[in-house]
Scaffold this motif. Sequence first.
Motif, mmCIF file in Angstrom:
data_model
loop_
_atom_site.group_PDB
_atom_site.id
_atom_site.type_symbol
_atom_site.label_atom_id
_atom_site.label_comp_id
_atom_site.label_asym_id
_atom_site.label_seq_id
_atom_site.Cartn_x
_atom_site.Cartn_y
_atom_site.Cartn_z
ATOM 1 N N LEU A 4 137.866 32.403 -18.216
ATOM 2 C CA LEU A 4 137.953 31.578 -17.002
ATOM 3 C C LEU A 4 137.251 30.177 -17.209
ATOM 4 N N THR A 5 137.867 29.249 -16.865
ATOM 5 C CA THR A 5 137.152 27.655 -16.973
ATOM 6 C C THR A 5 136.614 27.344 -15.725
ATOM 7 N N ILE A 6 135.213 26.814 -15.850
ATOM 8 C CA ILE A 6 134.412 26.313 -14.849
ATOM 9 C C ILE A 6 134.152 24.918 -14.961
ATOM 10 N N LYS A 7 134.421 24.175 -13.978
ATOM 11 C CA LYS A 7 134.087 22.489 -14.202
ATOM 12 C C LYS A 7 132.577 22.389 -13.632
ATOM 13 N N GLY A 8 131.737 21.745 -14.239
ATOM 14 C CA GLY A 8 130.518 21.417 -13.646
ATOM 15 C C GLY A 8 129.861 20.022 -14.014
ATOM 16 N N SER A 9 128.660 19.764 -13.666
ATOM 17 C CA SER A 9 128.117 18.693 -14.349
ATOM 18 C C SER A 9 126.433 18.991 -14.402
ATOM 19 N N LYS A 10 125.818 18.427 -15.407
ATOM 20 C CA LYS A 10 124.373 18.513 -15.641
ATOM 21 C C LYS A 10 123.623 17.984 -14.803
ATOM 22 N N ARG A 11 122.258 18.527 -14.359
ATOM 23 C CA ARG A 11 121.548 17.851 -13.249
ATOM 24 C C ARG A 11 120.194 17.815 -13.839
ATOM 25 N N GLU A 12 119.757 16.616 -13.553
ATOM 26 C CA GLU A 12 118.625 16.121 -14.410
ATOM 27 C C GLU A 12 117.339 16.784 -13.593
ATOM 28 N N SER A 13 117.456 16.701 -12.136
ATOM 29 C CA SER A 13 116.229 17.033 -11.548
ATOM 30 C C SER A 13 116.678 18.715 -10.582
ATOM 31 N N VAL A 14 115.510 19.456 -11.164
ATOM 32 C CA VAL A 14 115.631 20.770 -10.779
ATOM 33 C C VAL A 14 114.561 21.164 -9.527
ATOM 34 N N GLY A 15 113.956 20.397 -9.058
ATOM 35 C CA GLY A 15 112.902 20.535 -7.909
ATOM 36 C C GLY A 15 113.781 21.148 -6.753
ATOM 37 N N LYS A 16 112.854 21.672 -5.837
ATOM 38 C CA LYS A 16 113.297 22.197 -4.561
ATOM 39 C C LYS A 16 114.038 21.499 -3.897
ATOM 40 N N SER A 17 113.858 19.908 -3.616
ATOM 41 C CA SER A 17 114.538 19.142 -2.628
ATOM 42 C C SER A 17 115.735 18.790 -3.248
ATOM 43 N N ALA A 18 115.954 18.649 -4.673
ATOM 44 C CA ALA A 18 117.113 18.460 -5.370
ATOM 45 C C ALA A 18 118.136 19.910 -5.382
ATOM 46 N N THR A 19 117.522 20.565 -5.440
ATOM 47 C CA THR A 19 118.567 22.130 -5.004
ATOM 48 C C THR A 19 119.097 22.144 -3.824
ATOM 49 N N LYS A 20 117.884 21.677 -2.741
ATOM 50 C CA LYS A 20 118.570 21.805 -1.422
ATOM 51 C C LYS A 20 119.554 20.991 -1.177
ATOM 52 N N ALA A 21 119.733 19.613 -1.606
ATOM 53 C CA ALA A 21 120.415 18.792 -1.596
ATOM 54 C C ALA A 21 121.912 19.357 -2.329
ATOM 55 N N LEU A 22 122.027 19.910 -3.336
ATOM 56 C CA LEU A 22 123.178 20.545 -3.927
ATOM 57 C C LEU A 22 123.819 21.406 -2.977
ATOM 58 N N ARG A 23 122.973 22.304 -2.601
ATOM 59 C CA ARG A 23 123.661 23.523 -1.742
ATOM 60 C C ARG A 23 124.179 23.010 -0.498
ATOM 61 N N ASN A 24 123.515 21.970 0.078
ATOM 62 C CA ASN A 24 124.041 21.178 1.378
ATOM 63 C C ASN A 24 125.526 20.358 0.903
ATOM 64 N N ALA A 25 125.490 19.980 -0.180
ATOM 65 C CA ALA A 25 126.831 19.417 -0.563
ATOM 66 C C ALA A 25 127.944 20.379 -1.107
ATOM 67 N N GLY A 26 127.554 21.774 -0.916
ATOM 68 C CA GLY A 26 128.602 22.536 -1.226
ATOM 69 C C GLY A 26 128.569 23.163 -2.664
ATOM 70 N N LYS A 27 127.520 22.677 -3.557
ATOM 71 C CA LYS A 27 127.483 23.023 -4.754
ATOM 72 C C LYS A 27 126.453 24.163 -4.976
ATOM 73 N N VAL A 28 126.556 24.801 -6.238
ATOM 74 C CA VAL A 28 125.777 25.860 -6.670
ATOM 75 C C VAL A 28 124.756 25.598 -7.884
ATOM 76 N N PRO A 29 123.360 25.574 -7.911
ATOM 77 C CA PRO A 29 122.609 25.108 -8.957
ATOM 78 C C PRO A 29 122.734 26.451 -9.870
ATOM 79 N N CYS A 30 122.979 25.944 -11.153
ATOM 80 C CA CYS A 30 123.169 27.233 -12.303
ATOM 81 C C CYS A 30 122.392 26.785 -13.496
ATOM 82 N N VAL A 31 122.122 27.773 -14.266
ATOM 83 C CA VAL A 31 121.460 27.781 -15.588
ATOM 84 C C VAL A 31 122.114 28.561 -16.768
ATOM 85 N N VAL A 32 122.095 28.022 -18.012
ATOM 86 C CA VAL A 32 122.972 28.828 -19.088
ATOM 87 C C VAL A 32 121.677 28.990 -20.063
#
Length: 220
Positions: A4-32
């Motif tokens: 299964l292919t998933i398209k994403g983009s790297k995130r530079e900031s991993v703080g709480k405020s940046a994570t909250k902003a991602l979720r508000n935009a309909g995105k999910v923070p992930c880690v590999v």
Amino acid sequence: MKSLTIKGSKRESVGKSATKALRNAGKVPCVVYGGDETVHFSAYETEFQNLIYTPDVFRVVLELEGGETIDCALQDIQFHPVTDQILHIDFYQLFDGTPISMTIPVRVSGNARGVKNGGVLRIINRRLRVRALPKNLPDFIDVDITNMKIGDVYTVGDVKTEDFEFLQDDKEVICQVRTSRTAIVDEADEDEDDEDEEGAEGDTEGAAEGAENTEAPAEE
């Protein structure tokens, strides 16, 4: 294993405020994890629909901006306790020559002989932990219950496998056919019992005749 292919983009900031902003935009923070370096990325929640809401297991091809691709597998997922929103997903990077441990679904096939006779099929383990090279990981573990009679159990040791190994004990029960009030005697088993009884009766009669032949002759 399915891919299964998933398209994403790297995130530079991993703080709480940046994570909250991602979720508000309909995105999910992930880690590999598992590679030379940990990769933090995000993707729209809709990208994960076919990965999460299914019993199947997938090999994930992560496509990041800039043309970078990473082969990985779902490791862990966190949901909001009230809304069930996806909060965070962990992936583990795959390498063709390195074995990996994964939980694989069990698929039961066939109609058990014991169930036809009124028994009840009880599935104990619907998923099993296996270890194998990524290319050898199965989509599912097939358990054919056709020949199971009332009282039979199907264990991990009964599964034939060559390309992967189970991390559970061979005696771990996958499923069993239990008796019920409506169960009837299996004709094949009944025939075997009858043959045993007839053999026992024949042995008894032979012994009795032998006893009679050993009696002393009557005096004249």
